[in-house]
Design an enzyme around this catalytic site. Structure first.
Site, PDB file in Angstrom:
ATOM      1  N   ARG A  49       0.940  -0.986  -0.015  1.00 18.36           N
ATOM      2  CA  ARG A  49      -0.036   0.002   0.167  1.00 18.36           C
ATOM      3  C   ARG A  49       0.654   1.081  -0.057  1.00 18.36           C
ATOM      4  O   ARG A  49       2.030   1.112   0.008  1.00 18.36           O
ATOM      5  CB  ARG A  49      -1.011  -0.071   1.248  1.00 18.36           C
ATOM      6  CG  ARG A  49      -0.708  -0.548   2.524  1.00 18.36           C
ATOM      7  CD  ARG A  49       0.554   0.162   3.179  1.00 18.36           C
ATOM      8  NE  ARG A  49       0.186   1.430   3.400  1.00 18.36           N
ATOM      9  CZ  ARG A  49       1.118   2.450   3.428  1.00 18.36           C
ATOM     10  NH1 ARG A  49       2.532   2.130   3.495  1.00 18.36           N
ATOM     11  NH2 ARG A  49       0.873   3.492   3.825  1.00 18.36           N
ATOM     12  N   GLY A  50      -0.007   2.332  -0.023  1.00 16.50           N
ATOM     13  CA  GLY A  50       0.928   3.606  -0.282  1.00 16.50           C
ATOM     14  C   GLY A  50       0.861   4.056  -1.633  1.00 16.50           C
ATOM     15  O   GLY A  50       1.381   3.091  -2.705  1.00 16.50           O
ATOM     16  N   ALA A  51       0.582   5.563  -1.917  1.00 19.63           N
ATOM     17  CA  ALA A  51       0.432   5.750  -3.339  1.00 19.63           C
ATOM     18  C   ALA A  51       1.645   5.155  -4.401  1.00 19.63           C
ATOM     19  O   ALA A  51       1.423   4.588  -5.161  1.00 19.63           O
ATOM     20  CB  ALA A  51       0.018   7.175  -3.584  1.00 19.63           C
ATOM     21  N   ARG A  87      -7.164  -0.599  -6.893  1.00 22.79           N
ATOM     22  CA  ARG A  87      -7.579   0.448  -5.755  1.00 22.79           C
ATOM     23  C   ARG A  87      -8.003   1.484  -6.409  1.00 22.79           C
ATOM     24  O   ARG A  87      -7.487   2.103  -7.568  1.00 22.79           O
ATOM     25  CB  ARG A  87      -6.373   0.505  -4.735  1.00 22.79           C
ATOM     26  CG  ARG A  87      -6.380  -0.606  -3.858  1.00 22.79           C
ATOM     27  CD  ARG A  87      -5.508  -0.035  -2.835  1.00 22.79           C
ATOM     28  NE  ARG A  87      -6.192   0.731  -1.835  1.00 22.79           N
ATOM     29  CZ  ARG A  87      -5.423   1.392  -0.579  1.00 22.79           C
ATOM     30  NH1 ARG A  87      -4.222   1.096  -0.620  1.00 22.79           N
ATOM     31  NH2 ARG A  87      -6.074   2.025   0.111  1.00 22.79           N
ATOM     32  N   GLN A 197      -2.193   2.256  10.003  1.00 23.19           N
ATOM     33  CA  GLN A 197      -0.820   2.653   9.180  1.00 23.19           C
ATOM     34  C   GLN A 197       0.027   3.136  10.004  1.00 23.19           C
ATOM     35  O   GLN A 197       1.413   2.873   9.727  1.00 23.19           O
ATOM     36  CB  GLN A 197      -0.838   3.014   7.853  1.00 23.19           C
ATOM     37  CG  GLN A 197      -1.772   2.219   6.867  1.00 23.19           C
ATOM     38  CD  GLN A 197      -3.304   2.752   6.761  1.00 23.19           C
ATOM     39  OE1 GLN A 197      -3.775   2.799   7.781  1.00 23.19           O
ATOM     40  NE2 GLN A 197      -3.651   2.391   5.488  1.00 23.19           N
ATOM     41  N   ASP A 238      -2.553  10.958  -1.709  1.00 23.51           N
ATOM     42  CA  ASP A 238      -2.849   9.695  -2.727  1.00 23.51           C
ATOM     43  C   ASP A 238      -3.222  10.425  -4.204  1.00 23.51           C
ATOM     44  O   ASP A 238      -3.371   9.834  -5.273  1.00 23.51           O
ATOM     45  CB  ASP A 238      -4.193   8.736  -2.363  1.00 23.51           C
ATOM     46  CG  ASP A 238      -3.477   7.998  -0.952  1.00 23.51           C
ATOM     47  OD1 ASP A 238      -3.368   8.704  -0.083  1.00 23.51           O
ATOM     48  OD2 ASP A 238      -2.955   6.858  -1.084  1.00 23.51           O
ATOM     49  N   ASN A 248      -6.101  12.383   0.854  1.00 27.34           N
ATOM     50  CA  ASN A 248      -5.121  11.415   1.638  1.00 27.34           C
ATOM     51  C   ASN A 248      -5.859  10.807   2.696  1.00 27.34           C
ATOM     52  O   ASN A 248      -7.206  10.731   2.801  1.00 27.34           O
ATOM     53  CB  ASN A 248      -4.082  12.391   2.386  1.00 27.34           C
ATOM     54  CG  ASN A 248      -2.978  11.489   2.963  1.00 27.34           C
ATOM     55  OD1 ASN A 248      -2.348  10.632   2.278  1.00 27.34           O
ATOM     56  ND2 ASN A 248      -2.451  11.796   4.217  1.00 27.34           N
ATOM     57  N   LYS A 249      -5.446   9.849   3.394  1.00 32.45           N
ATOM     58  CA  LYS A 249      -5.923   9.028   4.421  1.00 32.45           C
ATOM     59  C   LYS A 249      -6.877   9.609   5.150  1.00 32.45           C
ATOM     60  O   LYS A 249      -6.634  10.839   5.738  1.00 32.45           O
ATOM     61  CB  LYS A 249      -4.905   8.213   5.026  1.00 32.45           C
ATOM     62  CG  LYS A 249      -5.236   7.149   6.254  1.00 32.45           C
ATOM     63  CD  LYS A 249      -6.351   6.155   5.506  1.00 32.45           C
ATOM     64  CE  LYS A 249      -5.462   5.343   4.503  1.00 32.45           C
ATOM     65  NZ  LYS A 249      -6.255   4.587   3.677  1.00 32.45           N
TER      66      LYS A 249
HETATM   67  P1  RI2 Z   1       2.760   8.118  -0.470  1.00 25.64           P
HETATM   68  C1  RI2 Z   1      -1.713   5.750   2.099  1.00 25.64           C
HETATM   69  O1  RI2 Z   1      -2.897   5.170   1.759  1.00 25.64           O
HETATM   70  C2  RI2 Z   1      -2.073   7.066   2.809  1.00 25.64           C
HETATM   71  O2  RI2 Z   1      -3.252   7.790   2.569  1.00 25.64           O
HETATM   72  C3  RI2 Z   1      -0.768   7.629   2.645  1.00 25.64           C
HETATM   73  O3  RI2 Z   1      -0.680   9.092   3.174  1.00 25.64           O
HETATM   74  C4  RI2 Z   1      -0.343   7.356   1.330  1.00 25.64           C
HETATM   75  O4  RI2 Z   1      -0.997   5.976   1.031  1.00 25.64           O
HETATM   76  C5  RI2 Z   1       1.047   7.359   1.184  1.00 25.64           C
HETATM   77  O5  RI2 Z   1       1.449   7.323  -0.268  1.00 25.64           O
HETATM   78  P2  RI2 Z   1      -3.166   3.528   1.851  1.00 25.64           P
HETATM   79  O6  RI2 Z   1      -2.632   3.022   0.862  1.00 25.64           O
HETATM   80  O7  RI2 Z   1       2.262   9.640  -0.390  1.00 25.64           O
HETATM   81  O8  RI2 Z   1      -2.309   3.080   3.085  1.00 25.64           O
HETATM   82  O9  RI2 Z   1       3.954   8.034   0.512  1.00 25.64           O
HETATM   83  O10 RI2 Z   1      -4.503   3.142   2.035  1.00 25.64           O
HETATM   84  O11 RI2 Z   1       2.968   7.889  -1.988  1.00 25.64           O
END
Ligand code: RI2
Length: 356
Positions: A49-51, A87, A197, A238, A248-249
């Site tokens: 996970r994470g964008a 996703r 997370q 995201d 974002n989250k």
């Molecule tokens: P980068 C996460 O979502 C959060 O929204 C977090 O801020 C973002 O991804 C981080 O992604 P999830 O995938 O900004 O855990 O680091 O639902 O790319």
């Protein structure tokens, strides 16, 4: 880098191996992905996970499709649509798949070109993340000078570290850079219910890096800000619209409101691949892409017991409904600045236009 990154790497057989983030912080488990369908599943079930990282795994997933379907470009494209939809919110995913398909479309050697492009996407993220770290750390230094601080308190939400974008994250990249520069940092880590997370992943990263941090319940930030215990907020994103609204989250918006009310700088750190040039008003236009996740994540807590065995515990009455919105949108007016690899920019259409 040749495909060796901390949350994902290619093994000697050309399979993709990923750190299974569902088991962290208690267990470091690796999952091997051999097909495009495996990669799509790993994104949907939150193995990764994470964008940024879901974009990387999607790009590698298209390479795995090329390995399965050879020169059959139509089939690769068809299967890649499953990856593209694995996703809904993080736009890096769609960006990475589209970029891979463009290369494949023009290629005479699909497998080699797909592999090279997937690696290039990952390599670029390493550079982006490094640059974001340096630019963000300059801001940290500036705030410390202005406030005459010996130690800075930074609040972050969710996980935007190296587990989320290789090789040092977006929101955490300036913090890692600060450590390199010998700056004294303390991080307030929002637990980030319901998937935690922050509590599970950000804390694990910071502990591993020896960075001072404290995990807080999600609703604590406002109180800390009122009592001058937060000097700045940095989160990842995201999807950021061309007008600067940031998805974002879930819970990020509330932190931005509290920061605004208390005059605390609120930054979003993101690579250019997280911008969505198609949309402007994030609340109205990103709404349809906001992920709704299973209500079980609200009802059931996961962790380990005293013997270290994984356990699940229901914490809500059976019969109560739960609603699990994955993301929210922070309007541009609440964002002090966007930290990107192209520089620190204001969250507005005119400024964003100059870098897209
Ligand atoms: P980068 C996460 O979502 C959060 O929204 C977090 O801020 C973002 O991804 C981080 O992604 P999830 O995938 O900004 O855990 O680091 O639902 O790319």
């Amino acid at each position: 880098m040749q495909g060796q990154y901390r949350p994902l790497w290619l093994n000697d057989n050309g399979d993709l191996e990923v750190l299974d983030q569902r088991y962290l912080p208690h267990e470091k488990r690796v999952r091997t992905l051999i097909s495009g369908a495996d990669a799509a599943e790993a994104i949907s079930d939150m193995t990764v996970r994470g964008a940024g990282v879901i974009g990387n795994v999607a790009a590698m997933g298209v390479y795995l499709l090329a390995r399965e379907f050879g020169e059959d470009k139509a089939r690769i494209k068809e299967e890649a649509m499953i990856l593209r939809a694995s996703r809904p919110t993080a736009v890096n995913l769609m960006w990475a798949v589209d970029r891979m398909l463009d290369v494949i479309e023009k290629s005479d050697d699909v497998l080699a070109d797909a592999k090279a492009e997937a690696i290039a996407i990952c390599d670029e993220d390493v550079k982006r993340s490094e640059t974001i770290g340096k630019i963000g750390c300059d801001i940290i230094e500036k705030i410390m000078q202005e406030k005459n601080l010996e130690k800075i308190n930074i609040l972050t939400h969710c996980n935007a570290g190296w587990l989320a974008i290789i090789d040092s994250g977006t929101a955490l990249a300036p913090i890692y850079e600060a450590r390199k520069r010998g700056i004294d940092v303390h991080v307030w880590v929002d637990e980030t219910r319901p998937r935690n997370q922050g509590a599970n992943l950000t804390s694990w990263e910071l502990l591993d890096a020896g960075i001072d941090h404290t995990i807080i319940a999600d609703n604590t930030g406002g109180h800390l800000m009122q009592h001058d215990m937060v000097d700045m907020v940095i989160t990842g994103a995201d999807r950021v619209t061309r007008c600067g609204d940031a998805a974002n989250k879930i819970g990020t918006y509330l932190k931005a409101l509290a920061a605004n009310d208390n005059g605390i700088p609120f930054y979003i750190a993101l690579p250019l691949s997280t911008f969505d040039p198609e949309s402007c008003n994030g609340v109205e236009e990103i709404e349809i892409e906001i992920e709704m996740r299973s209500e079980d994540e609200i009802h059931i807590m996961r962790g380990i017991d005293e013997d270290g065995k994984p356990q699940e515990l229901r914490v809500t009455p059976i019969g109560s409904k739960g609603a699990n919105y994955g993301f929210d949108v922070t309007p541009a007016r609440l964002i002090t600045g966007l930290i990107t690899e192209a520089g620190l920019i204001e969250a507005n259409e005119t400024a964003i236009e100059t870098i897209l």
